[in-house]
Motif scaffolding. Structure first.
Motif, short mmCIF file in Angstrom:
data_model
loop_
_atom_site.label_atom_id
_atom_site.label_comp_id
_atom_site.label_asym_id
_atom_site.label_seq_id
_atom_site.Cartn_x
_atom_site.Cartn_y
_atom_site.Cartn_z
N LEU A 1 -16.63 28.45 -72.03
CA LEU A 1 -16.71 28.63 -73.47
C LEU A 1 -15.29 28.89 -73.94
O LEU A 1 -14.62 29.79 -73.43
CB LEU A 1 -17.60 29.82 -73.84
N ALA A 2 -14.80 28.06 -74.86
CA ALA A 2 -13.45 28.22 -75.38
C ALA A 2 -13.44 28.01 -76.89
O ALA A 2 -14.23 27.21 -77.40
CB ALA A 2 -12.49 27.23 -74.71
N THR A 3 -12.60 28.74 -77.57
CA THR A 3 -12.41 28.54 -79.00
C THR A 3 -10.91 28.44 -79.27
O THR A 3 -10.10 29.06 -78.58
CB THR A 3 -12.98 29.71 -79.83
N PHE A 4 -10.57 27.61 -80.24
CA PHE A 4 -9.18 27.50 -80.65
C PHE A 4 -9.11 26.86 -82.03
O PHE A 4 -10.05 26.22 -82.48
CB PHE A 4 -8.35 26.69 -79.64
N ARG A 5 -7.99 27.07 -82.68
CA ARG A 5 -7.71 26.40 -83.95
C ARG A 5 -6.69 25.31 -83.69
O ARG A 5 -5.83 25.45 -82.83
CB ARG A 5 -7.19 27.38 -84.99
N THR A 6 -6.80 24.24 -84.44
CA THR A 6 -5.87 23.13 -84.32
C THR A 6 -5.74 22.46 -85.68
O THR A 6 -6.31 22.94 -86.66
CB THR A 6 -6.34 22.14 -83.22
N THR A 7 -5.03 21.37 -85.74
CA THR A 7 -4.91 20.59 -86.97
C THR A 7 -5.89 19.43 -86.89
O THR A 7 -6.43 19.14 -85.81
CB THR A 7 -3.48 20.03 -87.11
N PRO A 8 -6.14 18.72 -87.99
CA PRO A 8 -7.01 17.54 -87.91
C PRO A 8 -6.50 16.50 -86.90
O PRO A 8 -7.29 15.92 -86.16
CB PRO A 8 -6.99 17.00 -89.35
N ASP A 9 -5.17 16.30 -86.84
CA ASP A 9 -4.62 15.36 -85.84
C ASP A 9 -4.84 15.89 -84.42
O ASP A 9 -5.17 15.13 -83.51
CB ASP A 9 -3.13 15.13 -86.08
N SER B 1 -13.69 36.57 -67.69
CA SER B 1 -13.11 35.38 -67.08
C SER B 1 -11.88 35.72 -66.26
O SER B 1 -11.00 36.43 -66.72
CB SER B 1 -12.74 34.36 -68.15
N PHE B 2 -11.81 35.18 -65.07
CA PHE B 2 -10.62 35.33 -64.23
C PHE B 2 -10.07 33.96 -63.87
O PHE B 2 -9.62 33.73 -62.76
CB PHE B 2 -10.94 36.15 -62.96
N HIS B 3 -10.12 33.04 -64.84
CA HIS B 3 -9.63 31.69 -64.63
C HIS B 3 -8.53 31.38 -65.64
O HIS B 3 -8.56 31.86 -66.76
CB HIS B 3 -10.77 30.68 -64.79
N VAL B 4 -7.61 30.54 -65.25
CA VAL B 4 -6.52 30.12 -66.12
C VAL B 4 -7.04 28.99 -67.00
O VAL B 4 -7.73 28.09 -66.53
CB VAL B 4 -5.31 29.67 -65.27
N LEU B 5 -6.71 29.03 -68.28
CA LEU B 5 -7.26 28.09 -69.25
C LEU B 5 -7.01 26.63 -68.89
O LEU B 5 -7.94 25.83 -68.92
CB LEU B 5 -6.71 28.39 -70.65
N VAL C 1 -17.08 30.98 -66.19
CA VAL C 1 -17.86 31.69 -65.18
C VAL C 1 -18.29 30.72 -64.09
O VAL C 1 -18.41 29.52 -64.33
CB VAL C 1 -19.10 32.39 -65.79
N GLN C 2 -18.51 31.26 -62.92
CA GLN C 2 -19.00 30.47 -61.79
C GLN C 2 -20.37 30.99 -61.42
O GLN C 2 -20.57 32.18 -61.23
CB GLN C 2 -18.06 30.59 -60.60
N GLY C 3 -21.33 30.07 -61.35
CA GLY C 3 -22.70 30.43 -61.03
C GLY C 3 -22.92 30.57 -59.53
O GLY C 3 -22.03 30.31 -58.73
N PRO C 4 -24.12 30.96 -59.15
CA PRO C 4 -24.42 31.22 -57.74
C PRO C 4 -24.41 29.96 -56.88
O PRO C 4 -24.34 30.06 -55.66
CB PRO C 4 -25.82 31.85 -57.79
N PHE C 5 -24.47 28.79 -57.48
CA PHE C 5 -24.48 27.54 -56.71
C PHE C 5 -23.18 26.76 -56.93
O PHE C 5 -23.16 25.54 -56.87
CB PHE C 5 -25.70 26.69 -57.08
#
Length: 165
Positions: free
Chosen positions: A90-98, A53-57, A80-84
């Motif tokens: 796709l991102a993963t992270f942890r957080t709290t229930p709130d 990935s070369f994109h900023v979150l 990712v960027q597709g041909p069209f």
């Protein structure tokens, strides 16, 4: 002996003039696909980005109408960027229930529910196996899927997959 008029390079110059743009074009394509034109480390890429990935979150997640909660941790992402010109995130992270409730509400996603037949997302930062709940939003030509792995109830792992249709 008869003498020819004109340069002996005349015909060859025309052929070379026609071939040069083709050769240069192929060279540009080869260089682009080999990754040599990718930004240098630190340019347009943040530390949480996976290798492809070369994109900023914030830009990546904002493209899909989402905002990360303030209390996120262990963030990883790959866009990712597709041909069209279609995008996939796709991102993963942890957080709290709130934080999870805040994230779902800000993105117009319903509360996650058990998804016994859903396929687990795989990729950068995603644990193997099941045991997750899922929320899905389809609108505006985009599909957003959030899977919540709740083994750690205080800090659930959120797996986000979003794509243009």
């Amino acid at each position: 002996m008869s003498e020819r008029k004109g340069s002996r390079w005349g015909g060859k110059a025309v052929v070379l003039g026609c071939l040069a743009p083709i050769v240069v074009g192929w060279a540009v394509v080869v260089v682009a696909y080999s990754g040599l034109l990718a930004p240098a480390p630190g340019e347009g890429k943040d530390a949480s980005a996976c290798s492809s990935s070369f994109h900023v979150l914030d830009q990546s997640i904002g493209y899909f109408g989402l905002t990360l909660p303030m209390d996120t941790a262990e963030v990883r992402h790959d866009m990712v960027q597709g041909p069209f010109n279609e995008y996939g995130l796709l991102a993963t992270f942890r957080t709290t229930p709130d934080g999870l409730r805040e994230f779902l509400a800000s993105g117009g996603l319903p509360a996650p529910s058990p998804a016994p037949h859903a396929e687990p997302v795989t990729g950068c930062g995603v644990p193997a196996g099941g045991g997750f709940t899922e929320a899905v939003r389809e609108s505006g030509g985009q599909r957003v899927t959030v899977q919540v792995h709740g083994a750690d109830q205080a800090h659930p792992l959120v797996v986000l997959r979003a794509a243009d249709d």
